[in-house]
Design an enzyme around this catalytic site. Structure first.
Site, PDB file in Angstrom:
ATOM      1  N   GLY A 104       0.851  -1.330   0.460  1.00  0.00           N
ATOM      2  CA  GLY A 104       0.098  -0.201  -0.235  1.00  0.00           C
ATOM      3  C   GLY A 104       0.603   1.630  -0.138  1.00  0.00           C
ATOM      4  O   GLY A 104       1.757   1.307  -0.422  1.00  0.00           O
ATOM      5  N   GLY A 105       0.673   2.504   0.034  1.00  0.00           N
ATOM      6  CA  GLY A 105       1.141   3.467   0.257  1.00  0.00           C
ATOM      7  C   GLY A 105       2.268   3.809   1.382  1.00  0.00           C
ATOM      8  O   GLY A 105       3.134   4.343   1.343  1.00  0.00           O
ATOM      9  N   PHE A 106       2.058   2.937   2.427  1.00  0.00           N
ATOM     10  CA  PHE A 106       2.995   3.128   3.469  1.00  0.00           C
ATOM     11  C   PHE A 106       3.924   2.063   3.071  1.00  0.00           C
ATOM     12  O   PHE A 106       5.342   2.100   3.389  1.00  0.00           O
ATOM     13  CB  PHE A 106       2.148   1.835   4.680  1.00  0.00           C
ATOM     14  CG  PHE A 106       3.156   2.254   5.999  1.00  0.00           C
ATOM     15  CD1 PHE A 106       3.931   1.144   7.032  1.00  0.00           C
ATOM     16  CD2 PHE A 106       2.342   3.779   6.941  1.00  0.00           C
ATOM     17  CE1 PHE A 106       4.803   1.281   7.716  1.00  0.00           C
ATOM     18  CE2 PHE A 106       2.448   3.870   8.587  1.00  0.00           C
ATOM     19  CZ  PHE A 106       3.979   2.342   8.139  1.00  0.00           C
ATOM     20  N   GLY A 107       4.046   0.623   2.509  1.00  0.00           N
ATOM     21  CA  GLY A 107       5.170  -0.396   2.287  1.00  0.00           C
ATOM     22  C   GLY A 107       4.791  -1.453   2.163  1.00  0.00           C
ATOM     23  O   GLY A 107       3.618  -1.578   1.724  1.00  0.00           O
ATOM     24  N   VAL A 109       3.844  -5.649   2.519  1.00  0.00           N
ATOM     25  CA  VAL A 109       2.957  -6.298   3.907  1.00  0.00           C
ATOM     26  C   VAL A 109       3.598  -7.336   4.102  1.00  0.00           C
ATOM     27  O   VAL A 109       3.279  -8.363   2.910  1.00  0.00           O
ATOM     28  CB  VAL A 109       1.576  -6.031   4.396  1.00  0.00           C
ATOM     29  CG1 VAL A 109       1.362  -6.584   5.813  1.00  0.00           C
ATOM     30  CG2 VAL A 109       1.386  -4.501   4.378  1.00  0.00           C
ATOM     31  N   ASP A 225      -9.751   6.928   7.215  1.00  0.00           N
ATOM     32  CA  ASP A 225      -9.042   5.898   6.208  1.00  0.00           C
ATOM     33  C   ASP A 225     -10.095   4.423   5.866  1.00  0.00           C
ATOM     34  O   ASP A 225      -9.335   3.859   5.790  1.00  0.00           O
ATOM     35  CB  ASP A 225      -8.123   5.095   6.267  1.00  0.00           C
ATOM     36  CG  ASP A 225      -7.046   5.626   4.950  1.00  0.00           C
ATOM     37  OD1 ASP A 225      -7.806   5.462   4.089  1.00  0.00           O
ATOM     38  OD2 ASP A 225      -6.491   5.206   4.562  1.00  0.00           O
TER      39      ASP A 225
HETATM   40  N1  LIG Z   1      -3.057  -7.952   9.261  1.00  0.00           N
HETATM   41  C1  LIG Z   1      -2.901  -8.675   7.687  1.00  0.00           C
HETATM   42  N2  LIG Z   1      -2.740  -9.707   7.625  1.00  0.00           N
HETATM   43  C2  LIG Z   1      -3.318 -10.550   6.318  1.00  0.00           C
HETATM   44  N3  LIG Z   1      -3.151  -9.382   5.437  1.00  0.00           N
HETATM   45  C3  LIG Z   1      -2.792  -8.536   5.647  1.00  0.00           C
HETATM   46  C4  LIG Z   1      -2.950  -7.766   6.792  1.00  0.00           C
HETATM   47  N4  LIG Z   1      -2.407  -6.163   6.813  1.00  0.00           N
HETATM   48  C5  LIG Z   1      -2.590  -5.560   5.224  1.00  0.00           C
HETATM   49  N5  LIG Z   1      -2.519  -6.677   4.390  1.00  0.00           N
HETATM   50  C6  LIG Z   1      -2.330  -7.543   2.675  1.00  0.00           C
HETATM   51  O1  LIG Z   1      -1.380  -5.968   3.063  1.00  0.00           O
HETATM   52  C7  LIG Z   1      -2.096  -5.204   1.790  1.00  0.00           C
HETATM   53  C8  LIG Z   1      -1.724  -3.421   2.215  1.00  0.00           C
HETATM   54  O2  LIG Z   1      -2.170  -3.482   2.374  1.00  0.00           O
HETATM   55  P1  LIG Z   1      -1.324  -1.789   3.336  1.00  0.00           P
HETATM   56  O3  LIG Z   1      -2.409  -1.652   4.219  1.00  0.00           O
HETATM   57  O4  LIG Z   1       0.360  -1.561   3.471  1.00  0.00           O
HETATM   58  O5  LIG Z   1      -1.829  -0.969   2.081  1.00  0.00           O
HETATM   59  P2  LIG Z   1      -3.809  -0.870   1.615  1.00  0.00           P
HETATM   60  O6  LIG Z   1      -4.249  -0.511   2.169  1.00  0.00           O
HETATM   61  O7  LIG Z   1      -3.581  -1.221   0.719  1.00  0.00           O
HETATM   62  O8  LIG Z   1      -3.294   0.973   0.905  1.00  0.00           O
HETATM   63  P3  LIG Z   1      -3.374   2.299   2.090  1.00  0.00           P
HETATM   64  O9  LIG Z   1      -1.380   2.391   2.259  1.00  0.00           O
HETATM   65  O10 LIG Z   1      -3.812   3.173   1.310  1.00  0.00           O
HETATM   66  O11 LIG Z   1      -3.537   1.674   3.246  1.00  0.00           O
HETATM   67  C9  LIG Z   1      -3.486  -4.935   2.456  1.00  0.00           C
HETATM   68  O12 LIG Z   1      -4.404  -5.004   0.693  1.00  0.00           O
HETATM   69  C10 LIG Z   1      -3.069  -6.538   2.428  1.00  0.00           C
HETATM   70  O13 LIG Z   1      -4.078  -7.613   1.193  1.00  0.00           O
END
Ligand SMILES: Nc1ncnc2c1ncn2[C@@H]1O[C@H](COP(=O)(O)OP(=O)(O)OP(=O)(O)O)[C@@H](O)[C@H]1O
Ligand SMILES: [Mg+2]
Length: 427
Positions: A104-107, A109, A225
């Site tokens: 995502g925008g943060f990096g 996962v 958000d």
């Molecule tokens: N606790 C978790 N367990 C399983 N998958 C996760 C978890 N947290 C994040 N993810 C996966 O990683 C992806 C990226 O998450 P992240 O929150 O970094 O970005 P995002 O939500 O897509 O965008 P944004 O940075 O705008 O919030 C998520 O869409 C999800 O599929």
């Protein structure tokens, strides 16, 4: 409200720290040391509460990572684990792409697994490790906001933060692993199996309870958000909210709103917030309405791949929501008629209320939960009562043309999650 709070932890919620870690005065940082708001930005907000006294954003921003760790450890004690980077490298095979869950925008996962040797009292379990992109917008502040909010807020519909890592310029977060990933993946990724109507309702209710918990706290929290990628799902499709990097304390005393720099994700942010920077819990309700529309239609809040008049989901869907005949033209074709006609109608009307232009016309979370829960009893499937047009193709052909659509893609001075620009609005 009672229901949404039922499984919450009894730990007292000390909100002042969240004011201190507002993400709003931010510019894009190249490194951690540049994340230093002036002292005057904070002094008026910091209440002298003893137990979190040292956990102020100004202190933490100026501190070395060793000092930040010390302060966080003192404030959260055994509620959050302070991990070493080497430990997190080891459990994710050096953040290997084989363990990538998403980005995502943060990096990025990554999935990892903590075994019982890692820490005393930490039960063996799968975890999700979020690795901060230090070049990314808002990096350090969002990390800190997330630690401070999720470190204190515990509820069955909020993802559990297990720990964090702050080492030199590295910032990481460790969450409980959510086996079914995000709602976004289930709704919009081609490879995913269609989410049944009942599951969509269950997810909407779970996410609503998470939001109700935040809004119903003694000091309300505005999530800011709410979107499908931040709704994570466990193995039973229980929904949990993640990503508190943009969360903000609600207005206090006689104030009706908090004024912030506009940040969020395009397509989900409430129009009055975008135009004025005035943030209230009703801004979250608007975003909730957008997610309801996504669940109903299977379309993204903003979809640049569609014809211009269909890109902005709210604008496109609104004219269809008040008539059952029109509504069936926009219900997600992947459901193939396997949905309650009455349920879809009620959900559409609820979504319409949530995305009302006037925030005062938007319902509050407890009323939303009540409405959605009542829909779980309905069994009138569209296919069995002859109301389904037949195929996804015919439903698309049945679309009405809508004139006079508003386009607001040219808004400037706003920080959108994936295309950051500076804002002049007061933080
Ligand atoms: N606790 C978790 N367990 C399983 N998958 C996760 C978890 N947290 C994040 N993810 C996966 O990683 C992806 C990226 O998450 P992240 O929150 O970094 O970005 P995002 O939500 O897509 O965008 P944004 O940075 O705008 O919030 C998520 O869409 C999800 O599929
Ligand atoms: Mg997210």
């Amino acid at each position: 409200m009672k229901d949404s709070n039922s499984n919450s932890n009894s730990k007292p919620w000390r909100p002042f720290t969240a004011n201190c870690c507002s993400t709003d005065q931010t510019i894009s940082f190249g490194n951690f040391s540049r994340c230093r708001p002036s002292k005057s930005d904070f002094s008026k907000n910091i209440a002298p509460l003893p137990s979190f006294r040292r956990l102020s954003f100004s202190d933490l921003s100026r501190s070395s990572s060793a000092r930040i760790n010390e302060d966080l450890a003192q404030s959260f004690g055994s509620d959050l684990y302070d991990f070493q980077l080497s430990e997190l490298r080891a459990i994710t095979q050096n953040f290997s792409s084989n363990f990538l869950l998403g980005e995502g925008g943060f990096g990025t996962v990554h999935k990892g697994y903590v075994d019982d040797n890692m820490r005393q009292d930490l039960k063996p379990q799968a975890v999700a490790v979020k690795l901060l992109d230090i070049e990314g917008l808002q990096g350090h502040r969002e990390w800190l906001a997330e630690v401070i909010f999720l470190g204190q807020l515990r509820h069955q519909n909020l993802v559990k933060l297990i720990g964090y890592c702050c080492e030199n310029e590295e910032r990481l977060l460790v969450y409980e692993f959510m086996p079914r990933g995000s709602l976004e993946n289930h709704l919009f990724k081609r490879i995913s199996i269609c989410l049944p109507w009942g599951t969509r309702l269950k997810i909407a209710i779970g996410a609503a309870k998470g939001l109700a918990f935040l809004h119903g706290a003694e000091k309300p929290v505005i999530y800011r958000d709410f979107k499908t990628s931040n709704i994570l799902l466990d193995s039973d499709f229980n929904a949990k909210l993640s990503d508190f990097g943009l969360a903000k304390m609600g207005p206090e005393g006689s104030n009706t709103h908090v004024t912030t720099r506009v940040m969020g994700t395009y397509g989900y942010a409430a129009p009055e917030y975008v135009s004025t920077g005035h943030l209230t819990t009703k801004s979250d309700i608007y975003s909730f309405g957008v997610v309801l529309l996504e669940l109903l239609t299977g379309r993204r809040a903003m979809d640049k791949t569609r014809p211009k008049s269909e890109q902005h989901l709210v604008d496109w869907a609104k004219p269809y929501l008040t008539s059952s005949r029109r509504l069936r033209c926009i219900v997600d074709p992947r459901l193939a008629g396997q949905y309650s006609v009455k349920g879809a109608k009620e959900m559409a009307l609820l979504a319409l209320q949530c995305v009302s232009f006037n925030p005062k016309d938007r319902p509050r979370m407890p009323a939303i939960i009540e409405t959605l829960e009542a829909l779980q009893q309905l069994r009138d499937m569209a296919v069995s009562c002859g109301q389904w047009p037949g195929s996804p193709k015919s439903s698309r052909n049945g679309l009405l043309s809508v004139k006079g659509r508003r386009e607001n893609g040219g808004a400037s001075g706003i920080i959108w999650k994936h295309s950051p620009v500076a804002s002049n609005t007061k933080g």
